[in-house]
Design a protein around this motif. Structure first.
Motif, PDB file in Angstrom:
ATOM      1  N   UNK A  37     -42.849 104.630  80.742  1.00 25.88           N
ATOM      2  CA  UNK A  37     -43.897 105.625  81.027  1.00 25.88           C
ATOM      3  C   UNK A  37     -43.151 107.090  81.099  1.00 25.88           C
ATOM      4  N   UNK A  38     -43.086 107.819  80.059  1.00 29.85           N
ATOM      5  CA  UNK A  38     -42.457 109.084  79.927  1.00 29.85           C
ATOM      6  C   UNK A  38     -42.925 110.161  80.732  1.00 29.85           C
ATOM      7  N   UNK A  39     -43.725 110.178  81.771  1.00 29.09           N
ATOM      8  CA  UNK A  39     -43.921 110.948  82.693  1.00 29.09           C
ATOM      9  C   UNK A  39     -42.995 111.242  83.628  1.00 29.09           C
ATOM     10  N   UNK A  40     -41.985 109.968  83.678  1.00 23.71           N
ATOM     11  CA  UNK A  40     -40.735 109.878  84.719  1.00 23.71           C
ATOM     12  C   UNK A  40     -39.740 110.830  84.182  1.00 23.71           C
ATOM     13  N   UNK A  41     -39.903 111.238  82.814  1.00 22.83           N
ATOM     14  CA  UNK A  41     -38.862 112.218  82.337  1.00 22.83           C
ATOM     15  C   UNK A  41     -39.404 113.730  82.305  1.00 22.83           C
TER      16      UNK A  41
END
Length: 284
Positions: free
Chosen positions: A151-155
């Motif tokens: 999940x790229x939302x973490x970055x």
């Protein structure tokens, strides 16, 4: 420090809307959608999409997301489409696009629950680029539901409904107007016109909403609620945007409506948007 509004300047609340207006307890836009919200009718479709995406893209797939009405739990059987965002480890190729086209056609043909499948292809570096932080990055972090992979939302940062977000998401309407005029001229059938009405009306309503989003102080993906929020601040255009929201849900083959979008309300909205929020940073 959060700005304190005098009572007569506090953001007003839409009737029937929860006090958070799509925001978390700290005033950031909360992620919408979840796998647990998917209606039973659409679960076999999502399971098939997940398996076929893995088969088609394998190790090149960084992440797959659902977005739109299906993960929000508001899809209408036989009327809604299935929307997928696929993030690849490298820039998508023509072969990747061809594979996505095959996936779209196969799922659309097999599952009567949906009326069309749309697959967007991007790459990981693009999602996490500085240029896309407040556009594609925000889209992934707030409007997409993880289906596969990381999940790229973490970055990515957390997002508020502010003028920067408004500018970078929809501050390019002028560019779309020229494209829509050409597409209207080329539309040969009523079916072509209906597809264009649906696409253009959705874009106009969302742009109208993000024009007032910082004042309304919240986020919604409901087109009707978007239109009502806009009408609070621009009542003279309110009925036009309400009408656009209606045909976005029930599109008709109306060339006159499209002409009014591209020649009347569209140019006004583009100019007002630029004056209030500025113009979106140019893309390559």
């Amino acid at each position: 420090m959060a700005t304190r509004h005098p009572p007569d300047q506090a953001p007003d609340r839409a009737p029937g809307r929860a006090p958070d207006r799509g925001l978390d307890s700290q005033g950031y836009i909360a992620r919408e959608g979840a796998l647990g919200l998917i209606q039973d009718d659409f679960r076999p479709l999502v399971a098939a999409a997940r398996d076929r995406v893995l088969d088609a893209f394998g190790s090149r797939l960084t992440a797959a997301y659902l977005y739109g009405s299906v993960p929000r739990g508001t899809a209408r059987a036989g009327r809604s489409d299935l929307d997928l965002l696929l993030v690849l480890s490298a820039r998508p190729t023509e072969a990747d696009r061809g594979g996505a086209d095959v996936l779209e056609a196969g799922l659309d043909k097999e599952f009567a629950q949906i009326d069309g499948v749309g697959i967007l292809l991007v790459d990981r570096a693009q999602v996490l680029s500085e240029l896309e932080t407040y556009d594609l990055g925000w889209f992934v972090a707030c409007l997409c539901t993880p289906l596969l992979g990381e999940d790229l939302a973490e970055f990515l940062p957390r997002y508020r409904p502010d003028s920067l977000l408004a500018r970078e998401t929809n501050g390019d309407l002028e560019l779309h107007l020229a494209r829509w005029r050409g597409q209207l001229a080329a539309a040969g059938t009523d079916a072509d016109v209906r597809v264009l009405v649906r696409r253009v009306s959705r874009h106009l309503v969302r742009t109208a909403f993000t024009l007032v989003m910082p004042r309304w102080n919240g986020w919604t993906s409901d087109l009707g609620e978007m239109a009502e929020a806009f009408a609070r601040y621009y009542p003279e255009w309110g009925e036009r945007i309400r009408g656009a929201a209606a045909v976005a849900y029930e599109p008709v083959a109306d060339r006159g409506a499209l002409a009014s979008y591209t020649e009347e309300i569209g140019p006004w909205l583009a100019a007002e948007y630029a004056a209030v929020h500025g113009v979106k940073a140019p893309r390559p």
